[in-house]
Design an enzyme around this catalytic site. Sequence first.
Site, short mmCIF file in Angstrom:
data_model
loop_
_atom_site.label_atom_id
_atom_site.label_comp_id
_atom_site.label_asym_id
_atom_site.label_seq_id
_atom_site.Cartn_x
_atom_site.Cartn_y
_atom_site.Cartn_z
N ARG A 115 34.80 37.16 37.54
CA ARG A 115 34.91 38.60 37.23
C ARG A 115 34.01 38.99 36.06
NH1 ARG A 115 40.84 40.39 39.24
NH2 ARG A 115 41.32 38.46 40.29
N GLU B 258 38.75 32.77 37.06
CA GLU B 258 38.80 34.24 37.10
C GLU B 258 37.82 34.85 36.09
OE1 GLU B 258 40.25 35.81 39.38
OE2 GLU B 258 42.05 34.75 40.01
N GLU C 58 38.82 40.67 51.65
CA GLU C 58 38.13 39.68 52.51
C GLU C 58 37.78 40.18 53.91
OE1 GLU C 58 40.81 39.01 50.64
OE2 GLU C 58 39.84 37.83 49.05
N ASP D 271 39.44 28.26 49.10
CA ASP D 271 38.44 29.17 49.66
C ASP D 271 37.04 29.18 49.03
OD1 ASP D 271 39.58 30.34 47.36
OD2 ASP D 271 40.28 32.15 48.34
C1 DMJ Z 1 38.95 37.84 44.25
O1 DMJ Z 1 39.20 37.66 42.91
C2 DMJ Z 1 37.93 36.87 44.76
O2 DMJ Z 1 37.44 37.30 45.98
C3 DMJ Z 1 38.47 35.47 44.90
O3 DMJ Z 1 37.54 34.59 45.46
C4 DMJ Z 1 39.70 35.50 45.78
N1 DMJ Z 1 40.65 36.46 45.36
C5 DMJ Z 1 40.25 37.79 44.98
C6 DMJ Z 1 40.30 38.83 46.05
O4 DMJ Z 1 41.25 38.70 47.00
#
Ligand code: DMJ
Length: 533
Positions: free
Chosen positions: A177, A173, A436, A305
């Site tokens: 971010r 994260e 998404e 993912d």
């Molecule tokens: C975001 O922090 C990023 O897109 C991550 O890859 C998946 N989760 C969240 C958004 O849903």
Amino acid sequence: MSAAIERNRAAAGHGATQQQRPKQVAHQRAANNARDSGAVYANTANAQAANLSPWTGSLPLVSDAELWGSGGAPSPLDWHTPTAAAGEDSERLEAVREAFLHSWDGYVEAAYGMDELQPKSAKGKNSFGGLGATVIDALDTAIIMGCERCVEKARAWIAGLSFDRQYDASTFETTIRVVGGLIAAYDLTGDKLYLDKATECADHLMPAFNTEAGIPYNQVNLRTGKGKNPSWTQRSSTLAEFGTEQLEFVALTQRTGDPKYQDAVERVVQVLRDRMPADGLYPLYMNPNTALFTSKKVSFGAMGDSFYEYLLKTWIAGGKTPAVGLYKAMWDKTMEGMIGTLFKRSSPGNLLYIAERNGNKLVDKMDHLACFVPGMLLLGSEGPNEERFLQLAKDFTHTCVEMYFRQPTGLSPELVKFREGDDFVSGAHHNLLRPETVESVFYLWRRTGDPMYREWAWRIFQAFQTNCRAKLGYAGLKDVRHTPPQQDDTMQSFWLAETLKYLYLTFSDSAVIPLDKFVLNTEAHPIRITPRA
Ligand code: DMJ
């Protein structure tokens, strides 16, 4: 140009990268020696079986001209197109911009400097160690939307930000971010402060990679450097967490000349190359010391993912040169596994979706998170796969928007379960303002120019407006199946970083963040494509 922007440009220090060149040559030599002396996992048998070429990464320091072109770095406001550009839908663009400003102003009023706004409680909370996740996540969106006051306020706050904190940060994260957001701000403005802060943050994350196999821990203490994994993974590292740092760390090496960031994340890719399953589908957990998989679950939703996304995007960010060919070879292999094994159709609607797998058993559940897959397929659709991937992306995005359109609130639940005769039913009823689906709609719009995609984006935006707008900012929903809806008490930082940015870019002219110049990281932070030699 305002005085503030002139200051930013002056602070950008374009000569700095040139001065670092001798240091970079030494780094390069050391890195090459380390590589020649043999990787921890020198076994390339699996890689050869998968027809992958050996690792040939190198460490070029990108020049200012390569990064920004002959015109030099743009000013922050260059990204905004205040007058109607040919391809923009000005009215809708302005509505999304207003939603961003309402989100930002609510956050500033009640939670400034904290990680997230709690709209209902009118206060903030720190879910990411108090690193100001919302300030940094929102920054490049503010730059793109031309909110000068937002940018000035964010910059001043970032200038005082320290990463020396007694806090077990999420490696993933914090990378996507904070490091990603700061690199994007640098790439959009040339303001060196952002690069320095991104580097500082990455330096505090680097100890996470100190494991026997080089697979990073999910968490690392920003002050002590001690890494750890949670008990619920049996102390394993999670695929999407240990495999989603490549884009940011390679970009840092290119922009600073220090190879240690790229070396760390590419060691991870080497391990994954050597451990690639025959069908290309990776289990979700790996022991960071032995590099053995410790689960049999496969998912393109939670925990899996963005690893797949970064195989493709690191290849694109590296300019699709042979130096990054391994990423593409691995991605191709994973896509064949994904399409051949996990793609299914619902009944009665024949909706395309992606199942999960546990051992040999397919599980007909799909997280909203997996709705990034069509956008990824589009980005990777070329050559013999161009038409095929395009069609799959269209069909899959249709499923994702149906997850919205079939709910009374017009917003998707967090996950759906596919069931004979019903297509799908909600499996977890909340909505966290996730991006998404609008992400994939954005890529489809850019690729096809079909106005239907703008209509889909607008319909979803309006559902957010109707249900999630609060006095301060926006909030998620506890249950999308009921109106009037009950809001939760969190404005996720990705609402500003991703959801609103993808919506904005869908209604703006395609010259804003052109996809032949930028790759958006998994938190939608645009990173400049810089070819690797
Ligand atoms: C975001 O922090 C990023 O897109 C991550 O890859 C998946 N989760 C969240 C958004 O849903």
